[in-house]
Write an enzyme that holds these catalytic residues in place. Structure first.
Site, PDB file in Angstrom:
ATOM      1  N   TRP A 130     -48.386  32.798 -28.357  1.00 37.43           N
ATOM      2  CA  TRP A 130     -47.902  31.445 -28.160  1.00 37.43           C
ATOM      3  C   TRP A 130     -47.705  30.578 -29.523  1.00 37.43           C
ATOM      4  CZ3 TRP A 130     -46.599  31.503 -23.479  1.00 37.43           C
ATOM      5  CH2 TRP A 130     -47.479  32.083 -22.456  1.00 37.43           C
ATOM      6  N   ASP A 155     -52.205  23.341 -30.703  1.00 40.33           N
ATOM      7  CA  ASP A 155     -51.913  23.647 -29.363  1.00 40.33           C
ATOM      8  C   ASP A 155     -53.669  23.998 -29.052  1.00 40.33           C
ATOM      9  OD1 ASP A 155     -51.778  24.892 -26.916  1.00 40.33           O
ATOM     10  OD2 ASP A 155     -50.285  26.262 -27.440  1.00 40.33           O
ATOM     11  N   LYS A 191     -56.592  25.549 -17.896  1.00 41.74           N
ATOM     12  CA  LYS A 191     -57.741  26.249 -18.384  1.00 41.74           C
ATOM     13  C   LYS A 191     -58.992  25.617 -18.270  1.00 41.74           C
ATOM     14  CE  LYS A 191     -54.406  28.881 -20.333  1.00 41.74           C
ATOM     15  NZ  LYS A 191     -54.163  30.282 -20.005  1.00 41.74           N
TER      16      LYS A 191
END
Length: 355
Positions: free
Chosen positions: A100, A167, A191
């Site tokens: 990511w 992030d 999440k």
């Protein structure tokens, strides 16, 4: 009962799901579903206001920061961050700690120069790089706090001469963080916060407006701030469920309390991985994630058999990411420690059967 170790969309608190299900039929007794009320109604404005208030309270967000609930997932933020923060002739610094992070830096290259200060790519991202220098002439320094695919996590954050962008998609609200150390935090909801469909952004107001470029309204943080996350129709249901989850977290004692639970879950599972002769961890011990526990079997021929045992015991979501294989147990906030012990029991039973 299913024991949900899925990496995302991940497990949500059962009581939140019950409330959300009721609201789909009749929201707060008004005779309308949460899915059909106006986002400009007093009822939804109260939801959004409470969600913002809970974010600020649970993370101790200081003055001078704005809290936004946006659309497009964290992946849209990969572009939105440099669009807003990286001047056309400027440079951004990125730490490449996983897939990511790699996707984020690739997007930033469309907007200006990107300096990768360090990478763990050569080891298939089994550790967090630590020996590097953050360039003082960068517009910002981008990091990814937790790597869901590889099971690594930044245990402490790096002092930086420039604004830090983080992030936090897979560990937001799982442990205390000092928001004042960051210029911008973003996190997909799916999440630890809610369902897929909304993305949390916490941005320091004074870092905006310096990118010297025209930015389309939907991608402009300033526009979204001025619109109160409602420049266009927001993801009403995702924000509502996120608000319920944040309520649940507050009732449990907040981020500090859930951090203790998360550390206990991770410690128990890693202890079994290290003790059990059939399994082994895949990343540096000092960088092991408290959210995504990645491990493999010593004998690859055992992989399918262990997954079959997990299925029999209603343990779901433990198959590793397709790019790395093995197993991944995501132990997000809403997963009870009892589920962790069910997985541990399965690992011990499997070891007994395969001596």
């Amino acid at each position: 009962m299913k024991h949900n170790f899925g990496a995302g969309p991940g497990i949500l608190p059962h009581e939140v799901m019950k409330q959300a299900a009721q609201a789909v039929v009749d929201f707060n007794g008004i005779g309308l579903s949460i899915l059909e009320i106006s986002h400009r109604s007093a009822e939804f404005e109260a939801v959004l206001d409470e969600a913002v208030r809970l974010v600020k309270e649970l993370l101790n967000v200081p003055e001078g920061y704005s809290v936004l609930f946006l659309q497009g997932g964290a992946s849209t933020q990969f572009a939105m961050v440099p669009y807003n923060l990286l001047p056309q002739n400027g440079k951004a610094a990125y730490l490449e700690s996983g897939v990511w992070a790699n996707k984020a830096l690739k997007e930033a290259k469309y907007f200006g120069e990107v300096e990768v200060v360090a990478t763990a790519k050569e080891s298939n991202f089994t550790y967090i790089p630590k020996d590097f220098t953050i360039p003082a002439d960068a517009a910002y320094f981008h990091i990814t706090s937790n790597n869901t695919i590889y099971g690594t996590q930044l245990k402490q954050f790096f002092p930086s001469p420039v604004p830090v962008v983080c992030d936090m998609s897979s560990d937001i609200f799982s442990r205390p963080v000092n928001v004042a150390d960051f210029g911008l935090i973003y996190a997909g909801a799916q999440k630890n916060m809610g369902p897929a469909g909304t993305t949390l952004v916490i941005v320091k107001d004074d870092i905006l407006g310096k990118a010297d470029r025209k930015i389309p309204a939907m991608f402009n943080y300033q526009t979204q701030i001025e619109g109160g996350s409602m420049y266009n129709t927001p993801p009403v249901f995702a924000i509502y469920v996120s608000m319920l989850t944040l309520r649940w977290l507050k009732a449990k004692g907040g981020v500090a309390a859930i951090n203790e639970e998360n550390e206990a879950k991770a410690a128990a599972l890693y202890e079994e991985i290290d003790r059990n002769p059939l399994f082994k961890g895949v990343c540096a011990k000092e960088d092991r994630s408290s959210m995504n526990v990645c491990f493999v079997v010593e004998n690859p021929e055992h992989e399918k058999a262990f997954l079959k045992l997990c299925d029999e015991k209603e343990i779901v979501g433990v198959k590793g990411h397709r790019s790395v294989g093995g197993f991944r147990a995501s132990i997000y906030n809403a997963l009870p420690i009892t589920s962790v012990h069910v997985l541990i029991d399965a690992m011990q039973e499997f070891a007994e059967k395969n001596k």
